[in-house]
Design a protein around this motif. Structure first.
Motif, short mmCIF file in Angstrom:
data_model
loop_
_atom_site.label_atom_id
_atom_site.label_comp_id
_atom_site.label_asym_id
_atom_site.label_seq_id
_atom_site.Cartn_x
_atom_site.Cartn_y
_atom_site.Cartn_z
N UNK A 242 -8.86 5.84 -0.89
CA UNK A 242 -8.33 6.93 -1.41
C UNK A 242 -6.87 6.54 -1.87
N UNK A 243 -6.71 6.84 -3.24
CA UNK A 243 -5.79 7.00 -3.64
C UNK A 243 -4.40 8.22 -4.03
N UNK A 244 -3.24 7.64 -2.86
CA UNK A 244 -2.59 8.30 -2.63
C UNK A 244 -1.32 8.44 -3.79
N UNK B 78 2.91 9.63 -3.77
CA UNK B 78 3.16 8.75 -3.78
C UNK B 78 4.23 8.36 -5.12
N UNK B 79 5.39 7.71 -4.85
CA UNK B 79 5.59 7.29 -6.89
C UNK B 79 5.38 7.59 -7.73
N UNK C 159 5.20 6.52 -12.53
CA UNK C 159 3.71 6.70 -13.02
C UNK C 159 3.54 7.94 -14.45
N UNK D 163 7.98 -1.55 -1.33
CA UNK D 163 7.33 -0.06 -1.28
C UNK D 163 6.32 -0.47 0.01
N UNK D 164 6.80 -1.44 1.11
CA UNK D 164 6.76 -2.29 2.41
C UNK D 164 7.06 -0.42 2.98
N UNK E 247 4.05 1.65 2.67
CA UNK E 247 2.71 1.27 3.23
C UNK E 247 2.54 1.41 4.98
N UNK F 182 2.30 -4.62 -1.73
CA UNK F 182 2.64 -4.40 -1.13
C UNK F 182 1.44 -4.35 0.04
N UNK G 44 -2.62 -0.40 1.22
CA UNK G 44 -2.24 -1.44 0.36
C UNK G 44 -1.46 -0.69 -1.09
N UNK G 45 -0.32 -1.47 -1.87
CA UNK G 45 0.05 -1.04 -2.83
C UNK G 45 0.25 -2.16 -3.84
N UNK H 86 -4.96 3.72 -1.68
CA UNK H 86 -3.98 2.58 -2.03
C UNK H 86 -2.83 3.75 -2.75
N UNK H 87 -1.70 3.34 -3.00
CA UNK H 87 0.37 3.55 -3.59
C UNK H 87 0.17 2.34 -4.51
N UNK H 88 0.96 3.19 -5.39
CA UNK H 88 0.66 2.37 -6.80
C UNK H 88 2.38 3.25 -7.22
#
Lengths: 557, 340
Positions: A3-5, A8-9, A13, A427-428, A431, B187, B212-213, B275-277
């Protein structure tokens, strides 16, 4: 399941791009799935010859004499290549970036330093004929004492593995026999800690195991050039290495590759291209030199064994106030790329955490084993295993949730890292939050509300008053071998002539933490002393230190 | 015989690129007269998707469909210099070189189009489908193929570009280790669920959950493949693999896949990935590099889960059944720590 979150952030982007972010099919997939992609070994030539090496059966031996005459008469043999046929028979890979000392022969016909080291090469019409000829070569060896454990190799009486590397340690920056990292004062923090947590971790040597094994085919090309089809991971690295050791202008070599069946780091060492081309030069025929699986596993360079000692100062609330590392990279008989990976490791410490006092001594140690080289995560994977195992040991000791312990210590934007640069784009925290959420591992609301944006406050952004030392100094007439490594409870090295490990030994009593030599400690005000005061926010950035030699520690002379 | 459940966690970051810089990569981009572009590299596609991801980067930058680009690599006679495909540097370093080269080529293409349309090049935009038009006036347009054709046959312009990416070499202070190691980090955090059989010492990994980033998933399918494969490698490193089973003794080294143990298809672990971006300021479209780092959290997470299951802390890899059984025996039996 993936999945693509995107939530977040999201504000960092632009997600409205045409091609980026699309699951486009691979350009080369049709060739791969239909078996048409041209790998190096698909380039066959009429009259192709095969090259195989005579390899050392000993960990360490001087070669008194070699008698190749019986092999020369064997069927199908076209040429026996000796070390004297290699124009520049001493090299180190990073010399192409002007770093490090040449320390490894292409063909080692004076002394061998690991089992499997190539002594000479036979070029024959078939691989079988090459092996049959190799079996006829008589070598008179004077077997030498060997050393296989990196801490033993640093003992003063240990056998010298590599003549270029006195004391069996890579000289860093022409100054120390190890790479240092110093940030703050770990000893002061240990003295004030609620708990000291220490242990030793050992990474095993691992084979990269690509499906396509390492190899190269060289053939005469028109106009006095040579074409080389290769499985290399680094085309110009291999081309440059071949041009150097064969002493030919690089534009007489035409390298073709780019489609490779997995590498994982094991295809950077450029062992095959120079010998295949040399075989081609000496015979006028196309020559193929390729590892078989046995060579790939025991002669091809693996991920090296790393040994890490970690000692942490921990407070009852979970804060880690100091972390001290002693690391030994067992790099085998020659440097390859390991000296570089150690600097990478030093820059990575203390892991993704903001710890006010950090100390590391990392040794690049030579032993009588297959040289180590790059593998996925080079310089990082082993120490990450150590750090993250250690974090759980701390959580266990304190009875804390291991994710919350990590969040307490997590690095964030604006924090000062131990190598004295500001952390950015971190971004730890996010995660950890997402992984906890996905797995149903509960963390307290305060931890769910944390953000990577909120670092850099107070002491977190500052360079502390730092204690430095000159332990392990080399040069000035002090050979590195007289400098004791950071371990004391290992007995003096005794060459074990016939070690029996048929059954694995019980876990030996081991030094959990190598004590620091107390000599030569000096407090150097690398930053204004008030930097350690939490309220100070106007600490000037430390000026750049004077230039040192190079990334791998010594400039080529 | 009892099966003990265990759960373990690990979190990591990973430096992208040869860590001290000094590792240039170059790219050349050119078009033929009908607007089809070639990217010439000497970078290596090891299966990680080098050709595919640089193709997407070139297409995005040029503003044309990905089908109009092919990547040619690696021939030392035609591809410009590249340090190679290692150290997580491919996407980051080569991707940036391709952006620079494609940007220059795009500039020529837009100049040619501007001359045809009699407008300023600054007023032109691409639609990513093969058309160039005046910003805000889509009807005033020319195809990228026509623009490349007139550039070469009427205006005498080469629609081409050169790119290089170099992070200058950093110094390292010998006394403190002060350095500028990398420009960006990826990360990850990962949870492993497994079972340990206290009679055989066998570990069965049941499930992984991870985050995973990666900066930006330039091709989400390639990212997924990397992460699935990397997690497999992590399990393999943690539980099975070594060339020297009795390290530092050299004996009993495996010679083939009969004795070099790895997980088979039956041991591929179900894995839920998020997945984080968070785009890297200097990454190509923010991309970092997921390939190398993705195995790293698995090793300690497995070790931590084994401890959680039976109370045995293994600090020497790989975590073999023998080591687990010796640990259980030394503890006087399995000591489950309780699932969190």
């Amino acid at each position: 399941m993936i999945e693509f979150r995107k939530d977040i952030f999201a504000d960092e982007r632009d997600d409205n791009l045409n091609e980026i972010g699309k699951p486009t099919r691979r350009q080369d997939i049709l060739g791969h799935v239909t078996g048409r992609s041209p790998f190096y070994d698909d380039h066959q030539f009429e009259g192709l010859l095969h090259l195989k090496c005579l390899r050392s059966p000993h960990h360490h031996a001087r070669i008194r004499s070699i008698d190749t005459k019986p092999a020369e008469q064997m069927p199908g043999v076209h040429r026996i290549i000796q070390g004297s046929d290699v124009k520049v028979n001493l090299n180190t890979l990073l010399s192409l970036m002007n770093f490090g000392e040449d320390d490894e022969p292409v063909l080692s016909d004076k002394k061998v330093s690991y089992v499997g080291e190539p002594i000479l090469a036979v070029v024959a019409e078939t691989e079988r004929q090459a092996f049959d000829a190799i079996a006829k070569i008589r070598v008179d060896y004077e077997v030498l004492p060997h050393v296989l454990d990196p801490e033993e190799a640093l003992q003063p009486n240990a056998p010298l593995v590599n003549e270029t590397m006195p004391g069996n340690a890579f000289p860093y920056h022409e100054k120390y026999n190890h790479q240092k990292l110093r940030f703050g004062d770990v000893e002061a923090a240990f003295a004030q800690a609620d708990h000291i947590v220490e242990d030793r971790y050992q990474m095993s040597p691992i084979e990269q195991a690509p499906i396509e094994m390492c190899g190269a085919i060289a053939a005469p090309e028109t106009n006095d050039r040579f074409v080389c089809y290769t499985s290399t991971q680094a085309l110009f690295f291999s081309l440059g290495t071949a041009a150097k050791v064969l002493d030919v202008p690089s534009n007489r070599l035409h390298f073709i590759g780019g489609t490779v069946g997995g590498g994982f780091g094991g295809k950077v060492d450029s062992l095959h291209e120079p010998l295949a081309i040399l075989g081609c030069m000496l015979t006028g025929r196309a020559v193929r030199y390729a590892f078989d699986r046995q060579e790939e596993m025991q002669v091809g360079a693996p991920r090296g064994a790393e040994r890490w000692y970690i000692k942490d100062a921990v407070m009852n609330d979970g804060r880690i106030t100091a972390r001290k590392f002693t690391g030994y990279f067992d790099v085998g008989a020659y440097t390859r790329l390991s000296s570089y990976a150690i600097i990478k490791a030093a820059g990575h410490l203390p892991g993704p955490y903001t710890i006010p006092n950090v100390y590391a001594d990392i040794y690049c140690v030579y032993t009588n084993r297959t040289p180590a080289t790059a593998m996925r995560g080079f310089g990082i994977t082993g120490v990450d295993f150590a750090i993250e195992s250690h974090m759980d040991q701390i959580a266990h000791k304190l009875g804390m949730n291991p994710i919350e312990l990590r969040l307490i210590n997590s690095y964030m934007d604006g924090d000062m890292k131990a190598h004295r640069r500001e952390a950015k784009n971190t971004a730890l925290v996010e995660c950890m939050q997402v992984a906890a959420e996905k797995s149903g591992w509960n963390i307290a609301p305060d931890f769910k509300a944390m953000s990577s944006h909120n670092g850099g406050e107070g002491w977190r952004s500052e360079i502390p008053h730092t204690v430095t030392d000159t332990n392990g100094q080399i040069g000035n007439g002090v050979p590195a071998s007289t400098v004791r490594p950071a371990t004391t409870s290992i007995p003096a090295y005794v060459p074990s002539q016939n070690p029996s490990y048929a059954a694995p030994p019980a876990q030996p009593a081991r030094p959990v933490s190598p004590p620091t030599p107390q000599s030569n400690v000096q407090a150097t005000p690398t930053a204004p002393p008030q930097a350690s005061a939490p309220a100070s926010s106007s600490t000037p950035k430390r000026p750049r230190v004077s230039r040192f030699s190079s990334i791998s520690g010594t400039r080529r002379r | 015989m009892t099966m003990h459940s265990g759960r373990g966690f690990a979190a990591i970051n990973y430096p992208i690129g040869m860590n001290l810089g000094g590792d240039p990569s170059q790219a050349l981009v050119h078009s033929n007269p009908d607007g089809k572009f070639t990217v010439a590299l000497s970078s290596i596609d090891l299966g990680q998707g080098m050709k595919s991801v640089t193709r997407q980067i070139a297409a995005e930058t040029l503003g044309i469909p990905v089908a109009d680009v092919y990547v040619d690599t690696a021939d030392s006679d035609t591809g410009p210099h590249c340090m190679g495909s290692f150290a997580s540097r491919g996407t980051h370093r080569v991707g940036n070189a391709v952006i620079e080269a494609a940007t220059e080529a795009r500039g020529v293409m837009l100049e040619a189009a501007a001359e045809e349309l009699e407008v300023n090049p600054e007023d032109l935009v691409t639609d990513g489908k093969g058309n160039i038009h005046v910003r805000g006036a889509p009807s005033r347009s020319i195809t990228t193929a026509e623009a490349c054709g007139v550039a070469q046959f009427q205006q005498g312009k080469t629609v081409s570009g050169r790119g290089i990416f170099l992070i200058p070499l950093s110094d390292v202070d010998p006394d403190t280790g002060e350095m500028t190691p990398v420009s960006c980090f990826a990360h990850a955090a990962l949870v492993v669920d497994l079972e340990v059989d206290d009679m055989t010492g066998e570990v069965t990994v049941l499930k992984m959950n991870s985050a995973y980033e990666v900066g930006r998933a330039l091709n989400p399918r390639l990212v997924e493949q990397q992460l699935i494969g990397g997690a497999w490698m992590g399990v393999s490193h943690a539980l099975y693999e070594t060339t020297e089973p009795y390290y530092p003794d050299r004996s009993h080294g495996p010679q083939d896949f009969g004795s070099y143990i790895m997980p088979g298809p039956g041991e591929v672990v179900p894995h839920d990935i998020a997945i984080l971006e968070r785009p890297a300021p200097d990454g190509p479209f923010g991309g970092k590099g997921p390939g190398e780092m993705c195995a790293n959290p698995v090793l300690p997470a497995v070790a931590n889960a084994v401890f959680n299951a039976v109370g045995v802390r293994i600090t020497d890899l790989p975590i073999t059944p023998e080591k687990i059984l010796r640990g259980i025996k030394a503890n006087g039996g399995a000591q489950p720590q309780g699932i969190v």
